[in-house]
Design a protein around this motif. Structure first.
Motif, PDB file in Angstrom:
ATOM      1  N   PHE A  56       0.803  -1.214   0.000  1.00 47.37           N
ATOM      2  CA  PHE A  56       0.000   0.000   0.000  1.00 47.37           C
ATOM      3  C   PHE A  56       0.846   1.279   0.000  1.00 47.37           C
ATOM      4  O   PHE A  56       0.657   2.153  -0.838  1.00 47.37           O
ATOM      5  N   ALA A  57       1.796   1.379   0.924  1.00 50.72           N
ATOM      6  CA  ALA A  57       2.504   2.638   1.147  1.00 50.72           C
ATOM      7  C   ALA A  57       3.385   3.041  -0.024  1.00 50.72           C
ATOM      8  O   ALA A  57       3.539   4.233  -0.310  1.00 50.72           O
ATOM      9  N   LEU A  58       3.992   2.080  -0.728  1.00 48.56           N
ATOM     10  CA  LEU A  58       4.791   2.406  -1.904  1.00 48.56           C
ATOM     11  C   LEU A  58       3.948   2.534  -3.171  1.00 48.56           C
ATOM     12  O   LEU A  58       4.060   3.524  -3.899  1.00 48.56           O
ATOM     13  N   PRO A  59       3.110   1.552  -3.483  1.00 44.98           N
ATOM     14  CA  PRO A  59       2.401   1.622  -4.770  1.00 44.98           C
ATOM     15  C   PRO A  59       1.378   2.741  -4.882  1.00 44.98           C
ATOM     16  O   PRO A  59       1.217   3.316  -5.955  1.00 44.98           O
ATOM     17  N   LEU A  81       9.922  10.718  -8.099  1.00 37.86           N
ATOM     18  CA  LEU A  81      10.777   9.961  -7.181  1.00 37.86           C
ATOM     19  C   LEU A  81      10.612  10.467  -5.756  1.00 37.86           C
ATOM     20  O   LEU A  81      10.352   9.694  -4.828  1.00 37.86           O
ATOM     21  N   ALA A  82      10.755  11.785  -5.577  1.00 38.01           N
ATOM     22  CA  ALA A  82      10.647  12.356  -4.231  1.00 38.01           C
ATOM     23  C   ALA A  82       9.249  12.185  -3.678  1.00 38.01           C
ATOM     24  O   ALA A  82       9.060  11.893  -2.493  1.00 38.01           O
ATOM     25  N   GLY A  83       8.243  12.360  -4.534  1.00 37.28           N
ATOM     26  CA  GLY A  83       6.861  12.319  -4.080  1.00 37.28           C
ATOM     27  C   GLY A  83       6.427  10.976  -3.550  1.00 37.28           C
ATOM     28  O   GLY A  83       5.795  10.883  -2.493  1.00 37.28           O
ATOM     29  N   HIS A  84       6.787   9.901  -4.249  1.00 39.81           N
ATOM     30  CA  HIS A  84       6.274   8.602  -3.799  1.00 39.81           C
ATOM     31  C   HIS A  84       7.126   8.018  -2.674  1.00 39.81           C
ATOM     32  O   HIS A  84       6.613   7.387  -1.759  1.00 39.81           O
ATOM     33  N   GLU A  85       8.429   8.279  -2.690  1.00 36.91           N
ATOM     34  CA  GLU A  85       9.286   7.697  -1.654  1.00 36.91           C
ATOM     35  C   GLU A  85       9.000   8.340  -0.291  1.00 36.91           C
ATOM     36  O   GLU A  85       8.839   7.651   0.721  1.00 36.91           O
ATOM     37  N   THR A  86       8.930   9.673  -0.248  1.00 36.57           N
ATOM     38  CA  THR A  86       8.693  10.335   1.029  1.00 36.57           C
ATOM     39  C   THR A  86       7.290  10.045   1.555  1.00 36.57           C
ATOM     40  O   THR A  86       7.102   9.850   2.758  1.00 36.57           O
ATOM     41  N   SER A  87       6.297  10.015   0.673  1.00 35.05           N
ATOM     42  CA  SER A  87       4.928   9.735   1.126  1.00 35.05           C
ATOM     43  C   SER A  87       4.809   8.338   1.711  1.00 35.05           C
ATOM     44  O   SER A  87       4.127   8.125   2.717  1.00 35.05           O
ATOM     45  N   SER A  88       5.476   7.383   1.098  1.00 31.36           N
ATOM     46  CA  SER A  88       5.403   6.008   1.614  1.00 31.36           C
ATOM     47  C   SER A  88       6.054   5.914   2.987  1.00 31.36           C
ATOM     48  O   SER A  88       5.553   5.229   3.892  1.00 31.36           O
TER      49      SER A  88
END
Length: 734
Positions: free
Chosen positions: A140-143, A240-247
């Protein structure tokens, strides 16, 4: 409750479990200690971090993004931008490029994606809700963040897993979630850039409601100058920054919430409690440990002398736990006020561009997980949860969760709205006539007159045959099914008026958007209309409305030559006693100060439209006569404003009725927050839109780079971190 980090041994900044203990030592010790891990001196005190963040000329962002090593650097030449993210750019390039995206990421505007994001979250939960357990980071957190950011950018969200694998090249050994050699990921990255170029080319001619289309609109309007290659560089780094930090944020935040069932329950009462909890969690443990900066000149920071060429590491995570700024700084406190903003998303020109999207996404994630996973709990002891290696980023290796299994329920899918296309209304040119030798009147007809209802003062966006948009006031009858606009041919303009005059014919099919109105008539005992040339167009239906209401009115019509003043003879013939014509070629320059002696002192307004020179003169005259609140102007061009030196202004808070004074060296945001307004902020430089507040009375002096031209002209909101007041007083919804 204080969450204690496990103790560890060894060199500082190597053990992720004791990171905050090491940061506390850097914050409370003498000087700025050097760290091999962060490759520079560690700055851990809040004030010193903020000082550096707001002095980008001295503390350059150049080392924030490393260069690609050989052989990939040569392989990427001309296909993958070497500085593929805003984080590593200094000015003037940073502000120039970031200005193309600032307004897109405003919190108010991102709200249109909420339904789509919620639906994607539910679909993802459908895949594991019956199992009663999951490893949240992978499932969930990454995808989900990657799917969301791909969709927002304008890419196919169904290809998000492939996009994530390609972006894994930039993460190097830290990418433990996508198998493949560096060479394989390098090829994926090249393929991704080729794909983005294809989408860019398609959106250039077929706009949608996405970031790529938005940047094309900004480039086309002349608001920003940018090459195609620079535009390409905007998207991979952002994704890259958006999905990694949000996860990482959702995993770390949930771990702290679930460590205490009472805390989790308090956070999950409603949307407000979720937003408040998240803000404190961003402070307590952000996904960004900090950022590197290159010192460009000899400077003193917190009493430590730094030499040009040294590198410092601005430890945001340490600053957000500075006990001199945050009481009980090592505790999680959902009732904390934000008179002092945390550093979870940084500050200054490099404040996190995606912070508003992260806030929206994480609030939805908490809501959906709470709704779908009953009796949610950690699947491993809290003290055994493992963090990733210490670096600029902060995250968890995994987050095992458990809950009471439930069956997948039937749900109604949320509609996906293409906001940009749904706003386009087809029209047909039914008539055209020359009003003067340089003013062309077009009559437009639509098959759906009910959806283009309008009031005096409204304007619309006309999409020209070349795809560009231009704004024109409506000057016909409000009750008619026809829409009339008048277009002045401007030889020194951007070409839109010339195209309309030379190419648009009767029978042509065009598109409009709107109408919109921020120039509405207010109830009054007297109205004075001031028109400068083509500025007469929005005033024509206003005059008819004043007649209908029985409101006394006069028109002062200014222009160079009478024969070039559109509609002048018709106006004089119909309203001979009310229309005062002043051609400057015959009578010289009109004294604008004379206006205020002709307007009753009470319950009267002056409505003006025309060239910026006229409107600026009127505003200066109104200020001299203490009549700023009685003047209403309409502009369609950016006003070149030299901001006056700060002066004390008064701001009334509508929710409490309290009036406060904002001093010369203060900003509206801080003064209101000291009075308990709790306005969130991130950048504090007018670039992110987080501190936007509605304006109820008064005229703000806009100093931000977020609001569009139309929003600035409407004066309905302002960015409280930088903007002030053109008059002496504002009433804000706070």
């Amino acid at each position: 409750m204080t969450v204690t980090q496990p103790a560890g041994v060894g060199c500082p900044f190597l053990n992720p479990q004791k990171l905050f203990e090491d940061l506390a030592g850097a914050r409370t010790g003498q000087g700025l200690p050097h760290s091999d891990t962060f490759e520079g001196r560690v700055v851990g005190r809040y004030d010193e971090i903020v000082q550096a963040l707001h002095d980008p000329e001295t503390f350059s962002s150049q080392p924030t993004v490393g260069t690609v090593p050989s052989p990939w650097r040569e392989q990427f030449e001309g296909r993958v931008p070497s500085r593929g993210t805003l984080l590593g750019l200094d000015n003037p390039d940073h502000d120039r490029l970031r200005s193309s995206v600032n307004s897109f990421f405003m919190p108010r505007k991102l709200g249109r994606y909420e339904g789509w994001i919620r639906e994607q979250a539910h679909l993802m939960v459908d895949g594991f809700v019956e199992d009663g357990r999951t490893e949240l980071k992978l499932s969930f957190a990454l995808p989900l963040p990657l799917k969301v950011i791909a969709h927002v950018v304008g890419l196919d969200s169904h290809r998000s897993e492939w996009i994530g694998a390609a972006l894994g090249f930039f993460m190097g050994p830290r990418d433990i979630y996508h198998p493949g050699t560096p060479d394989e990921k390098a090829q994926l990255l090249l393929d991704l850039h080729d794909y983005i170029l294809e989408v860019m080319d398609e959106r250039k001619h077929n706009r949608r409601d996405d970031l790529i289309s938005h940047i094309w609109n900004e480039r086309e309007s002349g608001a920003v100058e940018m090459t195609d290659f620079e535009m390409l560089s905007m998207f991979p780094g952002l994704m890259l920054a958006g999905h990694e930090t949000s996860s990482n944020l959702i995993c770390m935040g949930l771990s702290h919430l679930l460590a205490d069932p009472n805390r989790y329950a308090a956070a999950q009462k409603d949307d407000t409690s979720r937003a408040e909890a998240l803000e404190e969690l961003f402070r307590y443990e952000s996904a960004i440990t900090g950022m590197k900066r290159l010192v460009t000149r000899d400077v003193s920071l917190g009493g430590t002398q730094l030499k040009a060429g040294e590198t410092v590491f601005l430890a945001y995570a340490a600053g957000s736990r500075d006990a001199t700024k945050f009481s009980h700084s090592d505790d999680i406190d959902f009732d904390r006020d934000w008179a002092v903003p945390h550093l979870g998303f940084g500050q200054g020109i490099h404040a996190c561009l995606g912070a508003p999207l992260a806030r929206l996404l994480l609030r939805i994630e908490l809501e959906v997980l709470h709704e779908r996973l009953p009796d949610l709990r950690l699947g491993a002891p809290y003290d055994e949860l493992e963090y990733t290696v210490v670096s600029e980023g902060r995250g968890m290796v995994s987050l095992p969760l458990e809950w009471t299994p439930v069956r997948v329920a039937e749900r109604a899918s949320a509609p996906v709205i293409d906001a940009l296309h749904s706003a386009a209304i087809p029209v047909t040119v039914s008539a055209r006539r020359l009003v003067t030798e340089k003013v062309l009147e077009l009559t437009l007809e639509t098959s759906s007159p009910d959806i283009v209802r309008w009031e005096p003062g409204a304007h619309l966006d006309l999409e020209l045959p070349d795809g560009s948009l231009r704004q024109y006031s409506l000057c016909g009858q409000t009750a008619s099914s026809e829409l009339r606009i008048a277009v002045l041919k401007e030889d020194s303009g951007r070409g839109g008026s010339k195209l309309i005059h030379d190419q648009v014919k009767v029978g042509d099919r065009l598109s409009i958007r709107g109408p919109r109105n921020h120039f509405r008539l207010k109830p009054a005992q007297f109205l004075l209309f001031v028109a400068g040339g083509i500025g007469i167009t929005p005033l024509l239906p206003m005059i008819e409305e004043a007649e209908r209401r029985g409101t006394p009115w006069r028109l002062l019509f200014l222009g160079r030559e009478r024969k070039l003043m559109p509609y002048v003879e018709d106006l004089v013939q119909r309203h001979p006693a009310n229309v005062y014509v002043w051609p400057s070629s015959e009578r010289g320059r009109y004294n604008l100060d004379d206006i205020w002696s002709r307007v009753p002192a009470d319950d009267a307004f002056v409505y003006a439209c025309g060239p910026n020179e006229l409107l600026a003169g009127l505003e200066e005259s109104a200020a001299r006569h203490d009549a700023e609140l009685r003047l209403v102007v309409e502009r369609f061009a950016a006003q070149k404003v030299e901001h006056l030196p700060n002066r004390p202004i008064e701001v009334q808070m509508s929710r409490t009725g309290k009036t406060v004074t904002v001093g010369v060296d203060e900003n509206v945001l801080d003064v209101l927050n000291r009075e308990g307004a709790s306005i969130l902020s991130t950048c504090r430089e007018g670039t992110c839109g987080t501190c936007e507040v509605r304006v109820l009375e008064g005229v703000p002096e806009h100093r931000d780079s977020v609001l569009s031209l139309e929003e600035r002209l409407a004066n309905q909101t302002m960015m409280t971190c930088v903007s002030r007041c053109r008059g002496r007083r504002l009433v804000l919804e706070a």
